[in-house]
Design a protein around this motif. Structure first.
Motif, PDB file in Angstrom:
ATOM      1  N   PHE A 200      -3.154  -0.491   7.501  1.00  8.89           N
ATOM      2  CA  PHE A 200      -3.061  -2.035   7.171  1.00  8.89           C
ATOM      3  C   PHE A 200      -4.577  -2.882   6.100  1.00  8.89           C
ATOM      4  CE2 PHE A 200      -4.423  -6.511   8.848  1.00  8.89           C
ATOM      5  CZ  PHE A 200      -2.559  -6.704   8.147  1.00  8.89           C
TER       6      PHE A 200
ATOM      7  N   GLU B 296      -4.731  -6.036   3.261  1.00  6.04           N
ATOM      8  CA  GLU B 296      -4.572  -8.016   3.235  1.00  6.04           C
ATOM      9  C   GLU B 296      -6.036  -8.015   3.064  1.00  6.04           C
ATOM     10  OE1 GLU B 296      -2.896 -11.384   6.041  1.00  6.04           O
ATOM     11  OE2 GLU B 296      -4.619 -10.119   6.986  1.00  6.04           O
ATOM     12  N   GLY B 297      -5.860  -9.488   1.401  1.00  3.04           N
ATOM     13  CA  GLY B 297      -7.027  -9.021   1.165  1.00  3.04           C
ATOM     14  C   GLY B 297      -7.611  -7.759   0.465  1.00  3.04           C
TER      15      GLY B 297
ATOM     16  N   TRP C  82      -9.753  -6.313   2.950  1.00  2.00           N
ATOM     17  CA  TRP C  82      -9.992  -5.332   3.178  1.00  2.00           C
ATOM     18  C   TRP C  82      -8.587  -4.297   4.009  1.00  2.00           C
ATOM     19  CZ3 TRP C  82     -14.832  -6.290   5.489  1.00  2.00           C
ATOM     20  CH2 TRP C  82     -15.085  -7.323   5.338  1.00  2.00           C
TER      21      TRP C  82
ATOM     22  N   ARG D 221     -12.923  -1.542  10.001  1.00  3.92           N
ATOM     23  CA  ARG D 221     -12.059  -2.879   8.460  1.00  3.92           C
ATOM     24  C   ARG D 221     -13.332  -2.422   7.560  1.00  3.92           C
ATOM     25  NH1 ARG D 221     -12.862  -9.547   8.908  1.00  3.92           N
ATOM     26  NH2 ARG D 221     -15.104  -8.545   9.018  1.00  3.92           N
TER      27      ARG D 221
ATOM     28  N   HIS E 235      -5.658  -6.758  -1.906  1.00  2.00           N
ATOM     29  CA  HIS E 235      -3.456  -6.507  -1.012  1.00  2.00           C
ATOM     30  C   HIS E 235      -3.088  -7.375  -0.049  1.00  2.00           C
ATOM     31  CE1 HIS E 235      -5.762  -2.693  -0.687  1.00  2.00           C
ATOM     32  NE2 HIS E 235      -7.257  -2.858  -0.208  1.00  2.00           N
ATOM     33  N   ARG E 236      -1.969  -7.229  -0.822  1.00  2.00           N
ATOM     34  CA  ARG E 236      -1.085  -7.952  -0.077  1.00  2.00           C
ATOM     35  C   ARG E 236      -1.246  -9.529  -0.560  1.00  2.00           C
ATOM     36  NH1 ARG E 236       0.828  -8.444   5.061  1.00  2.00           N
ATOM     37  NH2 ARG E 236      -0.550  -8.623   5.848  1.00  2.00           N
ATOM     38  N   HIS E 237      -1.074 -10.196  -1.958  1.00  2.00           N
ATOM     39  CA  HIS E 237      -1.189 -11.564  -1.694  1.00  2.00           C
ATOM     40  C   HIS E 237      -0.134 -11.985  -1.535  1.00  2.00           C
ATOM     41  CE1 HIS E 237      -1.442 -15.615  -3.925  1.00  2.00           C
ATOM     42  NE2 HIS E 237      -3.047 -14.781  -4.360  1.00  2.00           N
ATOM     43  N   PRO E 238      -0.132 -12.869  -0.802  1.00  2.00           N
ATOM     44  CA  PRO E 238       1.112 -13.535  -0.411  1.00  2.00           C
ATOM     45  C   PRO E 238       2.081 -14.141  -1.149  1.00  2.00           C
ATOM     46  CG  PRO E 238      -1.042 -14.635   0.614  1.00  2.00           C
ATOM     47  CD  PRO E 238      -1.398 -13.653  -0.300  1.00  2.00           C
TER      48      PRO E 238
ATOM     49  N   VAL F 114       4.041 -11.032  -2.267  1.00  2.00           N
ATOM     50  CA  VAL F 114       4.805 -10.570  -1.253  1.00  2.00           C
ATOM     51  C   VAL F 114       5.502 -11.321  -1.578  1.00  2.00           C
ATOM     52  CG1 VAL F 114       5.204 -10.220   1.343  1.00  2.00           C
ATOM     53  CG2 VAL F 114       2.577  -8.992  -0.413  1.00  2.00           C
TER      54      VAL F 114
END
Length: 456
Positions: free
Chosen positions: A75, A77-78, A80, A88, A103-106, A109
């Protein structure tokens, strides 16, 4: 019913010469104990490492284990990344520059999800709106007269396209590249790259490439002549060790190309899209290329996407033969939707300016560490959030990278210069993340110094 069976003959066992059960009984006892005992199953990281060794590359699996990698990313995010155990990691590598937006900029996405519900891949017959719109946006944001786009999937593909387009437009063969450059590992891109360890196993490569030292104006002027189709250059050598050129070098490259009618190809695969504190690194020197190779973060950290962007002069030979160079899946709607969203985030969140600000903070902190550890760190350099820390030798760099990984900070050394650890976090990084990385860096350096003193 059949007749009676003969009685079973039971023989007395021979006496064993050993003071412990006979081998058959021993095997039975051990088997029973094995069944009753709790067998420790392979951990998830061990299982994946075995699959790497069996089906990807055993050498790569050994290398990762040697570097201390013992987690499986599950996983992100950002800034992390999380492994299967819930650990983490602070990502200060950003996929070698492929994750400028984190990671996975909203917003990116959401754009990809929306496009997925419509049409992810093109029919290749009707017009592709996301591709046309992304080409228009790139023409608006790139420097100078860059106007036309060819879309692909990776940096190496973008470089290959730039090389072909330059030769087609000039009707010349020769390409001048830089020593210690890195442009990718396909045949043409590898011919442009400048480190023998990657070139030698595949030689003979394309013979019409000439290499000169990066930053050497005299050598460049001698190499570029009327047979030269193009000069290809990274504005800042990334894999070469984050080498920033002299201030007058890139303007000189532009002038030398203009003097003989050659084209200038800027490889901005790693330096582009805000990484160095400008949208594109050539803007630090006010240089306008004829061709630009883009990839990595162009897909917003969500989709693979590359592009060769060029002027009308470069693309004109393709107007009458538009299928002379093509890609079945390049510029597909899903990837282009990600690219459009990425450019919007770059502009609206002012990430280039933020990278410049955060880069100064990080470089200042690293220079403080250099003062504390002059026996280990030889140099700190870079622009924006493309930063290299050069060590006194390769071992110090490898040990420090391993120490950072132990403290769950992700970094890596540069492919063409293993003495240099690169730091290129996502451009959304904040001061508290930089403080955490610097603290881990200081601890890792202390650990290396202590180890060296013990072994001395």
């Amino acid at each position: 019913m059949g007749g009676q069976r003969s009685p079973v003959q039971i023989r007395a066992p021979r006496p064993s010469p050993y003071p412990f059960p006979s081998p058959p009984l021993l095997r039975q006892t051990l088997f029973t104990l094995l069944l009753l005992s709790e067998v420790e199953p392979l951990s998830e990281s061990e299982r994946i490492a075995e699959l790497y060794a069996k089906h990807i590359n055993p050498g790569l699996a050994r290398l990762m284990k040697f570097a201390g990698v013992d987690g499986v990313e599950v996983f992100a995010e950002g800034v992390w990344v999380y492994d299967e155990k819930g650990n983490r990691y602070l990502d200060f590598l950003a996929g070698f520059g492929a994750l400028n937006f984190g990671h996975r900029h909203p917003r990116i996405v959401e754009a990809v999800k929306s496009q997925l519900d419509k049409i992810p891949l093109s029919s290749r017959v009707l017009f592709n709106a996301p591709q046309a719109e992304l080409a228009s946006e790139l023409a608006a944001i790139t420097p100078g007269k860059l106007q036309f786009c060819f879309f692909c999937h990776s940096g190496a593909e973008a470089v290959e396209a730039c090389i072909k387009f330059a030769r087609l437009a000039t009707r010349r063969r020769k390409i001048v590249a830089m020593k210690n450059a890195y442009h990718g590992k396909t045949l043409g891109a590898l011919s442009a790259s400048g480190r023998e360890i990657y070139r030698e196993p595949f030689e003979p490569l394309l013979s019409w490439f000439v290499h000169v030292p990066f930053g050497d104006k005299e050598a460049l002027a001698k190499a570029v002549d009327e047979d030269t189709a193009a000069v290809i250059v990274e504005p800042i050598q990334g894999e070469g060790g984050v080498i920033v050129p002299p201030e007058d070098f890139l303007p000189f490259v532009r002038k030398v190309c203009d003097d003989v009618g050659a084209l200038l190809i800027a490889d901005e695969v790693q330096t582009g899209l805000g990484r160095t504190g400008k949208n594109f690194a050539v803007e630090h020197w006010n240089v306008e290329p004829d061709l630009m190779a883009l990839a990595k973060s162009l897909g917003g950290g969500i989709m693979p996407l590359g592009a060769a962007v060029g002027t009308q002069r470069v693309f004109e030979p393709l107007f009458d033969r538009p299928l002379l160079h093509s890609s079945t899946l390049g510029g597909n709607p899903l990837a282009c939707a990600a690219g459009l969203a990425a450019l919007k985030v770059l502009r609206e969140e002012r990430l280039a300016e933020h990278a410049a600000e955060m880069g100064k903070l990080l470089i200042n902190g690293l220079n403080s560490l250099r003062e504390q550890f002059p026996d280990l760190i030889a140099d700190v350099r870079g622009k924006g959030l493309l930063i290299g820390v050069e060590f006194a030798n390769e071992d110090f760099a490898a040990l420090t990278a391993a120490g950072l990984l132990q403290r769950r900070v992700l970094t890596a050394y540069t492919l063409n210069n293993p003495r240099v650890i690169r730091l290129e976090p996502p451009l959304i990084v904040q001061p508290e993340h930089i403080d955490q990385a610097l603290e881990a860096f200081a601890e890792a350096l202390s650990q290396v110094r202590n180890l060296v003193s013990v072994l001395a």
